[in-house]
Design an enzyme around this catalytic site. Structure first.
Site, PDB file in Angstrom:
ATOM      1  N   ASP A  37      -8.233  -0.639  15.542  1.00  0.00           N
ATOM      2  CA  ASP A  37      -7.444   0.118  14.584  1.00  0.00           C
ATOM      3  C   ASP A  37      -5.999   0.071  15.062  1.00  0.00           C
ATOM      4  OD1 ASP A  37      -8.377   2.491  12.355  1.00  0.00           O
ATOM      5  OD2 ASP A  37      -6.304   2.560  13.048  1.00  0.00           O
ATOM      6  N   ASP A  75      -3.121  -4.356  15.456  1.00  0.00           N
ATOM      7  CA  ASP A  75      -2.582  -4.326  14.098  1.00  0.00           C
ATOM      8  C   ASP A  75      -3.096  -5.548  13.347  1.00  0.00           C
ATOM      9  OD1 ASP A  75      -1.028  -4.286  11.793  1.00  0.00           O
ATOM     10  OD2 ASP A  75       0.838  -3.811  12.848  1.00  0.00           O
ATOM     11  N   VAL A  76      -3.832  -5.321  12.254  1.00  0.00           N
ATOM     12  CA  VAL A  76      -4.389  -6.460  11.522  1.00  0.00           C
ATOM     13  C   VAL A  76      -3.295  -7.339  10.910  1.00  0.00           C
ATOM     14  CG1 VAL A  76      -6.622  -5.394  11.028  1.00  0.00           C
ATOM     15  CG2 VAL A  76      -4.720  -5.085   9.409  1.00  0.00           C
ATOM     16  N   ASN A 102     -12.358  -4.029   7.159  1.00  0.00           N
ATOM     17  CA  ASN A 102     -12.282  -2.750   6.449  1.00  0.00           C
ATOM     18  C   ASN A 102     -10.874  -2.172   6.382  1.00  0.00           C
ATOM     19  OD1 ASN A 102     -13.380   0.107   5.654  1.00  0.00           O
ATOM     20  ND2 ASN A 102     -12.223   0.415   7.550  1.00  0.00           N
ATOM     21  N   SER A 155     -12.171  -2.967  -3.411  1.00  0.00           N
ATOM     22  CA  SER A 155     -12.062  -1.680  -4.089  1.00  0.00           C
ATOM     23  C   SER A 155     -12.482  -1.883  -5.533  1.00  0.00           C
ATOM     24  CB  SER A 155     -10.608  -1.196  -4.032  1.00  0.00           C
ATOM     25  OG  SER A 155     -10.364  -0.130  -4.923  1.00  0.00           O
ATOM     26  N   TYR A 173      -1.525  -2.399  -4.329  1.00  0.00           N
ATOM     27  CA  TYR A 173      -2.924  -2.100  -4.031  1.00  0.00           C
ATOM     28  C   TYR A 173      -3.856  -2.940  -4.892  1.00  0.00           C
ATOM     29  CZ  TYR A 173      -7.033   0.502  -2.629  1.00  0.00           C
ATOM     30  OH  TYR A 173      -8.261   0.833  -2.108  1.00  0.00           O
TER      31      TYR A 173
END
Length: 273
Positions: A37, A75-76, A102, A155, A173
């Site tokens: 994370d 950090d992705v 995720n 989503s 988003y």
């Protein structure tokens, strides 16, 4: 013996919410877990993100179930950092079989139409972060030679555009979550020859800190039409993180061994409403 006994899973955004739930439920099913994370806030995101302590708690919960855990802040948005985390976890735990991309952020309530920084940060986490996760982890699964499962969190907004308000945040988003579907379909083709299945899950609103925070509650109170657009077909306002985790564990295991390239809504009928 759990259905995922002997497997190693890599979960991003594991500090809390869905990510923590996925890590814990994968461990409950028998998997050892690599959990990453950011462990810090992002300036443009209007609600607090998971902390380093949150991430450490996820690791504790995994170990409490008798499974091993490698926990690392990463950090992705940084491909090298994700690769380092995968490499460290694979070396310590002995391989990699399951990936759950995720990590994600949302900016609902930020209504500026041309806020480039908001748009960029959301897309970089939600789309680049997923690609970085695939790019960093797929070679490790291939190296193991046993196949595996990659699960990408999209989503309901990755299947519909409902609720768009013209803001940079809503554009970012919806577009990033649609892009996750494209990444899934491309990866499903690319890795099928290695026995790797790739699928997306599409949650409706989930009762996690991403949604249940002061900023979001104030936004919905001031904009009841936005709340109406978020309604589900079934008479529930939110689902629980564990409801999504059940789908993740199923996609990770042999019961879904011939399931790949699928967009799986766990949405209380949101998409068909």
């Amino acid at each position: 013996m759990g259905s995922l006994e002997g497997k190693v899973a890599f979960v991003t955004g594991a500090g809390r919410g869905q990510g923590r739930s996925h890590a814990v439920e994968l461990a409950r099913a028998g998997a050892d877990v690599i959990a990453i994370d950011l462990g810090a806030d992002i300036d443009t995101i209007p609600y607090p993100l998971a902390s380093k302590d949150d991430l450490e708690e996820t690791g504790r919960l995994v170990r409490e179930l008798g499974r091993r855990a490698v926990v690392k802040q990463a950090d992705v948005r940084d491909l090298a950092a994700v690769r380092d985390a995968v490499g460290e976890g694979r070396d310590e735990l002995g391989g990699l079989d399951i990936v759950v991309a995720n990590a994600g952020v949302i900016g609902s309530g930020k209504v500026e139409q041309f806020d480039e920084a908001v748009y960029r940060d959301i897309v970089e986490v939600n789309m680049f972060g997923v690609w970085h996760t695939i790019a960093a982890s797929a070679p490790a699964i291939i190296e193991g030679g046993k196949g595996g499962s990659i699960i990408l969190t999209s989503s309901t907004q990755g299947l519909t555009g409902r609720g768009g308000d013209g803001s940079a945040a809503s554009y970012a988003y919806a577009s990033s979550k649609h892009a996750v579907v494209g990444l899934m379909r491309s990866a499903a083709h690319a890795y099928a020859k290695h026995g790797i299945r790739v699928n997306t899950v599409h949650p409706t609103g989930v009762a996690t800190p991403m949604v249940l925070n002061d900023f979001m509650m104030k936004f919905f109170q001031e904009n009841p039409s936005a709340a109406d657009m978020a309604q589900n077909l079934l008479p529930v306002q939110f689902v629980e993180a564990g409801d999504i985790s059940k789908a993740v564990v199923w996609l990770a295991g042999d019961e879904a061994k011939f399931v790949t390239g699928v967009t799986l809504p766990v949405d209380a009928g949101f998409v068909v409403r």
